[in-house]
Write an enzyme that holds these catalytic residues in place. Structure first.
Site, mmCIF file in Angstrom:
data_model
loop_
_atom_site.group_PDB
_atom_site.id
_atom_site.type_symbol
_atom_site.label_atom_id
_atom_site.label_comp_id
_atom_site.label_asym_id
_atom_site.label_seq_id
_atom_site.Cartn_x
_atom_site.Cartn_y
_atom_site.Cartn_z
ATOM 1 N N TYR A 96 -3.590 -0.117 10.217
ATOM 2 C CA TYR A 96 -3.460 -0.613 8.845
ATOM 3 C C TYR A 96 -2.121 -0.190 8.252
ATOM 4 C CZ TYR A 96 -4.131 -0.976 3.813
ATOM 5 O OH TYR A 96 -3.966 -1.255 2.483
ATOM 6 N N SER A 152 0.837 -1.195 0.000
ATOM 7 C CA SER A 152 0.000 0.000 0.000
ATOM 8 C C SER A 152 0.869 1.240 0.000
ATOM 9 C CB SER A 152 -0.908 0.014 1.230
ATOM 10 O OG SER A 152 -1.609 1.241 1.342
#
Length: 251
Positions: free
Chosen positions: A160, A147
């Site tokens: 996250y 990510s």
């Protein structure tokens, strides 16, 4: 990976988190290029639907319901892959979830921290551990879906982000460990993608929360993943940052 061979010798790709979003798009992309696919996720009905799409491309597709937070289940997934197809050429570590946005650290339920960590960290480790032996035997490829938040801080989703920072360090370290064994390892870092991601703990998934005109489509990420997985030995794409062309205009 050679997509020109006959069905019995087709390359085989295993994708976790394959029931929707990036994982489903990646499975369809592999299938369209001629690879047999093994689809893993918790939602069996959704997996079966994606498997049907893949079979429509003329390949074989196995849907194997799997919770990646269960090490034994992941081992069984790889065993089922080899039993059915006799080989594994590419593994895509894609399963992941995120916590609710903008919740103060001292108010975030422990359950969310543990669930995100179990899926994004433990699940990635279990999958990697289970597939490496098979990938060594085929000079295969291991692709991690990271990510943008794995390289930049995220005040809205710190748990996250931390899991993806861990994944980046793990992926690059694994590359150093198994590259000499002939395994190509790639980390793909997409920025925002309009998918069902976030639906587990959030009121709105990325489909609703993100602007289509400012984000990537799952098919964009799938193209990057399959591109990386199909590099011929001894080459590999070590890390690929996938952004819209206007990404830096936002800073």
């Amino acid at each position: 990976m050679d997509s020109s061979s006959n069905t019995s010798a087709r390359d085989v790709a295993l994708i976790t988190g394959a029931s929707s979003g990036i994982g489903a798009a990646t499975a369809r992309r592999f299938a369209a290029s001629g690879a047999n696919v093994v689809l893993a996720a918790r939602d069996e009905a959704a997996l079966m639907s994606v498997a049907d799409d893949c079979r429509a491309a003329g390949v074989d597709a196995a849907a194997v319901p799997t919770d990646v937070t269960d090490a034994d289940a992941v081992t069984a997934l790889v065993d089922a892959t080899v039993e059915r197809f006799g080989r594994l050429d590419a593994a895509v570590v894609n399963a992941g979830i995120g916590e609710r946005r903008d919740v103060p650290i001292d108010e975030l339920p422990i359950e969310q921290f543990e669930r995100v960590t179990a899926t994004n960290v433990h699940g990635a480790y279990y999958t990697t551990r289970a597939v490496l032996s098979e990938l060594r035997s085929t000079d295969g490829s291991l692709v991690f879906v990271g990510s943008y938040k794995g390289k930049h801080p995220s005040t809205s989703t710190p748990v996250y982000a931390a899991s993806k920072w861990w994944l980046r360090g793990f992926a690059l370290s694994v590359a150093g460990r198994v590259g000499p064994d002939g395994v190509g390892v790639t980390l793909v870092n997409p920025s925002g993608v309009t998918t069902e991601f976030g639906s587990e703990f959030r009121d709105r998934s990325n489909w609703d929360a993100l602007d289509d005109d400012a984000t990537l489509d799952p098919s964009d990420v799938a193209a990057a993943v399959t591109y990386a997985a199909r590099r011929d030995p001894p080459t590999t794409v070590t890390e690929l940052d996938l952004n819209r062309r206007d990404i830096y205009e936002r800073f």
